[in-house]
Each structure stands twice: as structure tokens, then as C-alpha cells.
Design a protein around this motif. Structure first.
Motif, PDB file in Angstrom:
ATOM      1  N   LEU A 103     -47.049 -44.430-106.698  1.00 28.30           N
ATOM      2  CA  LEU A 103     -47.465 -44.937-108.002  1.00 28.30           C
ATOM      3  C   LEU A 103     -48.448 -43.980-108.676  1.00 28.30           C
ATOM      4  O   LEU A 103     -49.333 -43.428-108.011  1.00 28.30           O
ATOM      5  CB  LEU A 103     -48.151 -46.292-107.855  1.00 28.30           C
ATOM      6  N   PRO A 104     -48.325 -43.788-109.982  1.00 24.88           N
ATOM      7  CA  PRO A 104     -49.364 -43.047-110.715  1.00 24.88           C
ATOM      8  C   PRO A 104     -50.707 -43.753-110.574  1.00 24.88           C
ATOM      9  O   PRO A 104     -50.770 -44.947-110.242  1.00 24.88           O
ATOM     10  CB  PRO A 104     -48.863 -43.069-112.165  1.00 24.88           C
ATOM     11  N   LEU A 105     -51.775 -43.016-110.842  1.00 23.99           N
ATOM     12  CA  LEU A 105     -53.110 -43.558-110.618  1.00 23.99           C
ATOM     13  C   LEU A 105     -53.371 -44.824-111.422  1.00 23.99           C
ATOM     14  O   LEU A 105     -53.981 -45.773-110.904  1.00 23.99           O
ATOM     15  CB  LEU A 105     -54.162 -42.491-110.942  1.00 23.99           C
ATOM     16  N   THR A 106     -52.947 -44.874-112.666  1.00 23.29           N
ATOM     17  CA  THR A 106     -53.210 -46.060-113.490  1.00 23.29           C
ATOM     18  C   THR A 106     -52.655 -47.320-112.835  1.00 23.29           C
ATOM     19  O   THR A 106     -53.359 -48.319-112.654  1.00 23.29           O
ATOM     20  CB  THR A 106     -52.616 -45.890-114.891  1.00 23.29           C
ATOM     21  N   SER A 107     -51.380 -47.293-112.453  1.00 24.02           N
ATOM     22  CA  SER A 107     -50.752 -48.473-111.845  1.00 24.02           C
ATOM     23  C   SER A 107     -51.355 -48.785-110.492  1.00 24.02           C
ATOM     24  O   SER A 107     -51.615 -49.949-110.158  1.00 24.02           O
ATOM     25  CB  SER A 107     -49.237 -48.248-111.714  1.00 24.02           C
ATOM     26  N   GLY A 108     -51.580 -47.758-109.664  1.00 29.11           N
ATOM     27  CA  GLY A 108     -52.147 -47.986-108.345  1.00 29.11           C
ATOM     28  C   GLY A 108     -53.553 -48.538-108.408  1.00 29.11           C
ATOM     29  O   GLY A 108     -53.924 -49.446-107.647  1.00 29.11           O
ATOM     30  N   LEU A 109     -54.351 -47.993-109.309  1.00 27.72           N
ATOM     31  CA  LEU A 109     -55.741 -48.422-109.453  1.00 27.72           C
ATOM     32  C   LEU A 109     -55.827 -49.875-109.907  1.00 27.72           C
ATOM     33  O   LEU A 109     -56.590 -50.684-109.343  1.00 27.72           O
ATOM     34  CB  LEU A 109     -56.437 -47.496-110.447  1.00 27.72           C
ATOM     35  N   ILE A 110     -55.048 -50.230-110.908  1.00 26.33           N
ATOM     36  CA  ILE A 110     -55.080 -51.611-111.412  1.00 26.33           C
ATOM     37  C   ILE A 110     -54.553 -52.578-110.353  1.00 26.33           C
ATOM     38  O   ILE A 110     -55.057 -53.704-110.210  1.00 26.33           O
ATOM     39  CB  ILE A 110     -54.278 -51.711-112.725  1.00 26.33           C
ATOM     40  N   THR A 111     -53.561 -52.144-109.572  1.00 24.15           N
ATOM     41  CA  THR A 111     -53.027 -52.988-108.497  1.00 24.15           C
ATOM     42  C   THR A 111     -54.093 -53.292-107.461  1.00 24.15           C
ATOM     43  O   THR A 111     -54.303 -54.460-107.074  1.00 24.15           O
ATOM     44  CB  THR A 111     -51.825 -52.298-107.827  1.00 24.15           C
ATOM     45  N   VAL A 112     -54.787 -52.268-106.972  1.00 23.14           N
ATOM     46  CA  VAL A 112     -55.811 -52.469-105.942  1.00 23.14           C
ATOM     47  C   VAL A 112     -56.973 -53.295-106.486  1.00 23.14           C
ATOM     48  O   VAL A 112     -57.473 -54.209-105.816  1.00 23.14           O
ATOM     49  CB  VAL A 112     -56.302 -51.107-105.404  1.00 23.14           C
ATOM     50  N   HIS A 113     -57.413 -52.993-107.701  1.00 20.66           N
ATOM     51  CA  HIS A 113     -58.513 -53.749-108.309  1.00 20.66           C
ATOM     52  C   HIS A 113     -58.156 -55.227-108.421  1.00 20.66           C
ATOM     53  O   HIS A 113     -58.949 -56.102-108.019  1.00 20.66           O
ATOM     54  CB  HIS A 113     -58.822 -53.170-109.691  1.00 20.66           C
ATOM     55  N   ASN A 114     -56.967 -55.518-108.943  1.00 21.45           N
ATOM     56  CA  ASN A 114     -56.562 -56.909-109.106  1.00 21.45           C
ATOM     57  C   ASN A 114     -56.407 -57.619-107.764  1.00 21.45           C
ATOM     58  O   ASN A 114     -56.776 -58.795-107.626  1.00 21.45           O
ATOM     59  CB  ASN A 114     -55.240 -56.979-109.884  1.00 21.45           C
ATOM     60  N   ALA A 115     -55.863 -56.914-106.777  1.00 24.55           N
ATOM     61  CA  ALA A 115     -55.677 -57.524-105.463  1.00 24.55           C
ATOM     62  C   ALA A 115     -57.015 -57.916-104.841  1.00 24.55           C
ATOM     63  O   ALA A 115     -57.151 -59.008-104.274  1.00 24.55           O
ATOM     64  CB  ALA A 115     -54.923 -56.561-104.549  1.00 24.55           C
ATOM     65  N   LEU A 116     -58.000 -57.047-104.974  1.00 25.44           N
ATOM     66  CA  LEU A 116     -59.326 -57.348-104.420  1.00 25.44           C
ATOM     67  C   LEU A 116     -60.010 -58.467-105.196  1.00 25.44           C
ATOM     68  O   LEU A 116     -60.637 -59.357-104.606  1.00 25.44           O
ATOM     69  CB  LEU A 116     -60.186 -56.090-104.421  1.00 25.44           C
ATOM     70  N   VAL A 117     -59.884 -58.432-106.519  1.00 22.14           N
ATOM     71  CA  VAL A 117     -60.483 -59.497-107.330  1.00 22.14           C
ATOM     72  C   VAL A 117     -59.832 -60.838-107.006  1.00 22.14           C
ATOM     73  O   VAL A 117     -60.511 -61.837-106.744  1.00 22.14           O
ATOM     74  CB  VAL A 117     -60.334 -59.179-108.831  1.00 22.14           C
ATOM     75  N   GLY A 118     -58.497 -60.850-107.008  1.00 16.32           N
ATOM     76  CA  GLY A 118     -57.778 -62.100-106.750  1.00 16.32           C
ATOM     77  C   GLY A 118     -58.004 -62.650-105.369  1.00 16.32           C
ATOM     78  O   GLY A 118     -57.892 -63.862-105.142  1.00 16.32           O
ATOM     79  N   SER A 119     -58.351 -61.770-104.421  1.00 14.25           N
ATOM     80  CA  SER A 119     -58.623 -62.211-103.054  1.00 14.25           C
ATOM     81  C   SER A 119     -60.090 -62.589-102.847  1.00 14.25           C
ATOM     82  O   SER A 119     -60.473 -63.016-101.747  1.00 14.25           O
ATOM     83  CB  SER A 119     -58.255 -61.106-102.059  1.00 14.25           C
ATOM     84  N   GLY A 120     -60.907 -62.387-103.870  1.00 15.39           N
ATOM     85  CA  GLY A 120     -62.330 -62.699-103.753  1.00 15.39           C
ATOM     86  C   GLY A 120     -63.107 -61.662-102.963  1.00 15.39           C
ATOM     87  O   GLY A 120     -64.174 -61.961-102.416  1.00 15.39           O
ATOM     88  N   LEU A 121     -62.598 -60.429-102.918  1.00 13.11           N
ATOM     89  CA  LEU A 121     -63.211 -59.369-102.116  1.00 13.11           C
ATOM     90  C   LEU A 121     -63.824 -58.244-102.934  1.00 13.11           C
ATOM     91  O   LEU A 121     -64.435 -57.334-102.379  1.00 13.11           O
ATOM     92  CB  LEU A 121     -62.156 -58.762-101.170  1.00 13.11           C
TER      93      LEU A 121
END
Length: 531
Positions: free
Chosen positions: A356-374
Motif C-alpha cells: 500500500l502507498p503511505l497514505t492508505s497504509g498510514l490511515i489504515t493503521v491509525h484507524n485500526a489503533l483508534v478503533g481498537s482503543g489503543l
């Protein structure tokens, strides 16, 4: 028939010139020698079987190979425009060079870019900008389990090993990092004196080869790890899962390049092929990865421990988040490497079509951590074509806490984007192990340039944030970055992407994420499809 006629005509010219040389003296002898050499080349071209062009066009066919060898230089210096070169255009390279030299790095007479083209992105300034802070903001790396948190700069040196870079290049970067108070990632090739020479702060990267901390069988050695991690310059440790240039692929250093010195630092036999596997042997599941990170943190005395990856599957990221929740433990940071990253030599298919390009990868990881409460426990670094102040601000808006740069830092110490990094023939001594080429890089001069570039770029990022109306990265929001989608349509990143609320995945996953969240399993990296 033409090929034989051309060689025959050349042979006749040699005979005539030979007769003239007998009568006319030394000048004719020089002409005779030249023509005779060309004749030999022509005959060889006719009988060799490797190059079809030369068999059909003896002598003249060599012009094709000459022009092909000159093509990259002709393209870069005479053909490409200021704003459309790849991987870095001339405008960006010029700014890096000028800031490294202490020149302000400004351009005049307006932009050359087409700001009406689809895909154009811009930052939204405020009518009420705020004053710039006296000192650039920094990011504290270290979650609840970390005993030795580290204050990270907004821009740092990304991972580059000794072997990929020359010793002089690493010395210059590390000394520049010490002068500017930013971190220097060692790359996976081991902790070497070249990384330590300048006294700068280090992020020690450990890859699947466990170089510098491995047993004779190539497995992780906890005793060596604890010894290396105790070094006072090692401020954090990054476990490399994958990298943007070639995600999912290991590396091979040919036997010819495994010198006694490189072998000593990596802990491998000299003059034998050095293999970095595609996958780690110390863990095989998300749960085991999180447990391994906890072990590394304990062995290091509580220093920040994280991992680097180029994102592929969103399910794998969510599986890691589930493992963190189940284990009650999390890394202190995650570095997201974009597929546009490129200091490593890699097959073209991987550089162009995997990850994944950085934009998509970065937003994916950020959202995953936020949504998981981490998200409040884990900081995010971003690497992949970060070069200028606007790149830093853009990545902070997209979810990063700080950024890393590799190629831009290489340019700051002299890289001219010759793209010969994998050939050991770098013309400026940055990416070579040839001592004669490496000596061209003056450590004292280039270390100052690395410091100047980093300092000027971070200050430019801070100035841009002030223009957006914020004095700290925490004030940046996706509404501040817009993208042109069509001739009459412009949308902000707040509208382009879904941004999860804290704990939303655990409480009630939104429809767009529900399937992947259900398929994520902390005991396997593969999706578990439920019926």
C-alpha cells in the motif's frame, strides 16, 4: 549484405592507409592503427552471438549502447521539467540541496505545477494564523510499559544499513543527528561503529536476519540483544516486518560483498552469501509477535520497542490490534513504510506493484489503533518520500506522530539521484563500499549539511502548521488537507476517508470494517472467514 560491405570497406581503407603510412610518416601510422582497431571490432561484431544489433550493424551498433548508457543523465539534466521528475523532481532536489548548504531554499515567480489537475492536494490555511513556537514540537515515544521513553523529532533519518550506505555516509548522518537532536535509524544490517561514531541518538533496527544479535544458526540471540540494546546511544528498537521497496521479500547480499568487516558486524561468515529471510523465525502469529516485543522491551531495560511494516492486508493490521488487546500489551510505536519507499534495491515488480502507498497504509493503521482503543498507547511514524515541510504536515494530518526520511537525507549528504545504489558505483560515495569512491564524501562538511537540512525542513513544517492556525501537531485535522477529484469537485480528507471513533471497532464495528474485524484472528495472520 550491408554489414559485410561496411567491414569490407573498412578493410580496404586499412590497406590504402597502410600503403600511405609507408610513404607518409607517423601521422598516417596513427590513422592506420585506429582503422585497424575499428576493423577488429567490426570483425568481432560479425562473429559474436550475444548482441543481434552488433551482428547486423557492426561498429555503428555500439552507438546504441553508448546512448543507452547516457540516457539517465540526459533525461535528468536536459529533458525532465522541474516538477515531473521521478522519484524526486528537480524542484524538490533543489530545495534539499539548498537547505543543506544553508541557503533558504525559496523560489520565485509562482508555481510551475498544474494546480487544476485531478489529484492535486493542498493544505488549508487559516485567516487567523498563530505565532510559531520558539522550539519545534517533539513527540514522546513510550507507552505504559516503557521505562525509558524517548523524545522524538518530527523528522528523523530512516533505516539505512552499513553495506547499503558507506561508512562515511553513516558517520555524516549520525554526526548531523547529534548536532540537530534527531534520531538515526540503523537499518537491519547491525549496530556498527559508523552508526555510533557521531554520538547521535539511534533507533536500532532488527530484521528477520537478526544481524548483530543472532546465533550461528541465524536465530534470535537474547544475550547479544541485551548487550547491544544497553548501549547509551540506542534510544529505541524497531523490529522490521517489511519495507516499502520490497514488502514480503527477504534480502540477499552476494558473497563478493560480504567483506570481513560487514561479516563481523552482522555476525555471519565472511565471503559467503548473506541471506535475510522473508519472514521471522522468532514468531509466527500476531500474538507471538506482541509477546516477542514484550520480551525485547524487558531485555532492553524498558526502552521503547516498536515495529516497521509496509501495510498489505487490513485484516493483518486488525489481527495485530486484537493480539494487543488480548495480551494487554502493545508496542510503543509502529513505523508505517509506504510502497513508494525505495532505498533498498528490489525487483521492479515489487517496487511498482506490491504494498500500500503511505497514505492508505498510514490511515489504515491509525484507524485500526483508534478503533481498537489503543491509539493513546502507540505512536505512529511515517516513512516514504518525506522530503519537505509540507510532506511532514501532510503525514501528521493523515495520522502520523512523526516522520522519517531516507533518500532526502541521502541527498543532504551529497546523493545526486544517479540511481546506481545497487551497483556499488555511486558517483558521490554515499551508497558504495568502494573505498576510493567513499573517500569523496567529507564527513565534517556533510554532517553539517544533514543538520541544516533537517533543521530547516522541520522549521518549515512548523511554519506551515502556524499558517493553518495550529501551534502543535495535535491541532491538525483531516479537514486541513484537500484533494481535487474532478474539474469541479474538491473534498477534504475528512470526507474522503472514514475516521473511526475511539473503541468503535470493539463496541460496534461500522459496516465498512465489520467484515475485516470479524476475519481478524490474533492467532494467525491469515483471514479467518466465518460463515
Amino acid at each position: 549484405m550491408l554489414r559485410f560491405l561496411s567491414v569490407g570497406a573498412l578493410a580496404a581503407a586499412v590497406i590504402v592507409t597502410g600503403l600511405a603510412a609507408v610513404v607518409g610518416g607517423w601521422a598516417w601510422i596513427l590513422v592506420l592503427v585506429l582503422l585497424a582497431c575499428l576493423l577488429l571490432v567490426g570483425v568481432y561484431d560479425l562473429v559474436q552471438r550475444r548482441h543481434s544489433v552488433l551482428r547486423n550493424y557492426p561498429i555503428l551498433g555500439h552507438l546504441r549502447y553508448l546512448l543507452e548508457s547516457l540516457r539517465p543523465e540526459l533525461q535528468q539534466y536536459f529533458i525532465e521539467r522541474n516538477f515531473d521528475g521521478r522519484p524526486y523532481d528537480r524542484d524538490v532536489r533543489t530545495i534539499i540541496y539548498e537547505r543543506a548548504k544553508g541557503i533558504h531554499g525559496e523560489l520565485s515567480f509562482g508555481t510551475e505545477r498544474d494546480i487544476e489537475e485531478v489529484g492535486y492536494e493542498y493544505l488549508v490555511h487559516s485567516t487567523a494564523p498563530v505565532p510559531e513556537p520558539d522550539e519545534p514540537p517533539r513527540v514522546m515515544i513510550g507507552g505504559p510499559e516503557c521505562a525509558q521513553p524517548y523524545s522524538m523529532s518530527l523528522l528523523n533519518v530512516s533505516s539505512m544499513s552499513f553495506g547499503a550506505l558507506s561508512g562515511n555516509a553513516l558517520r555524516a548522518l549520525n554526526k548531523g543527528a547529534a548536532m540537530g537532536g534527531f534520531a538515526h535509524d540503523t537499518g537491519e544490517g547491525g549496530l556498527t561503529p559508523y552508526h555510533l561514531d557521531g554520538g547521535g541518538d539511534l533507533v536500532w533496527e532488527v530484521g528477520s536476519g537478526y544481524f548483530g544479535t543472532r546465533t550461528k544458526e541465524g536465530r534470535f540471540d537474547p544475550d547479544q540483544f541485551a548487550d547491544q540494546a544497553a548501549h547509551h546511544q540506542v534510544k529505541a528498537i524497531s523490529l522490521k516486518l517489511s519495507q516499502g521497496a520490497k514488502p514480503g521479500v527477504g534480502g540477499v547480499l552476494p558473497a563478493a560483498k560480504v567483506s570481513d568487516e560487514i561479516a563481523r558486524y552482522r555476525g555471519v561468515p565472511a565471503h559467503e552469501k548473506c541471506v535475510s529471510p522473508a519472514a521471522h523465525s522468532a514468531f509466527h502469529t500476531p500474538r507471538e509477535l506482541i509477546q516477542f516485543i514484550s520480551t525485547m522491551r524487558e531485555l532492553s531495560g524498558g526502552k521503547p520497542i516498536g515495529f516497521k511494516l509496509c501495510v498489505g492486508s487490513r485484516v493483518e493490521v486488525l489481527a495485530l490490534c486484537k493480539a494487543m488487546l488480548d495480551q494487554g500489551s502493545a508496542p510503543d510505536f509502529i513505523i508505517v513504510d509506504g510502497a513508494e519507499g525505495g532505498t533498498a534495491a528490489a525487483p521492479l515488480e515489487y517496487e511498482d506493484h506490491v504494498g500500500l502507498p503511505l497514505t492508505s497504509g498510514l490511515i489504515t493503521v491509525h484507524n485500526a489503533l483508534v478503533g481498537s482503543g489503543l491509539r493513546d498507547k502507540v505512536k505512529i511514524g511515517a516513512s516514504g518520500k518525506v522530503a519537505l515541510g509540507n510532506d511532514i504536515v501532510k503525514r501528521l494530518i493523515q495520522g502520523a506522530d512523526y516522520t522519517n526520511a531516507a533518500r532526502a537525507m541521502m541527498m543532504a549528504v551529497g546523493c545526486i539521484q544517479a540511481q546506481r545504489c545497487h551497483t556499488n558505483t555511486c558517483p558521490v560515495g554515499v551508497t558504495t563500499q568502494d573505498p576510493r569512491r567513499a573517500r569523496a564524501l567529507d564527513v565534517e562538511d556533510k554532517s553539517v549539511r544533514a543538520y541544516r537540512y533537517q533543521d530547516a525542513t522541520v522549521r518549515q513544517a512548523v511554519q506551515i502548521m502556524a499558517s493553518l492556525g495550529v501551534s502543535d501537531p495535535s491541532g491538525l485535522t483531516p479537514h486541513m488537507l484537500h484533494k481535487k477529484l474532478g474539474p469541479t469537485e474538491i473534498r477534504s480528507y475528512a470526507d474522503l476517508y472514514e475516521w473511526l471513533a475511539p473503541g468503535e471497532l470493539v463496541a460496534d464495528p461500522p459496516q465498512e470494517w465489520a467484515g475485516d474485524w470479524a476475519a481478524a484472528n490474533p492467532d494467525t495472520f491469515r483471514p479467518v472467514m466465518r460463515r
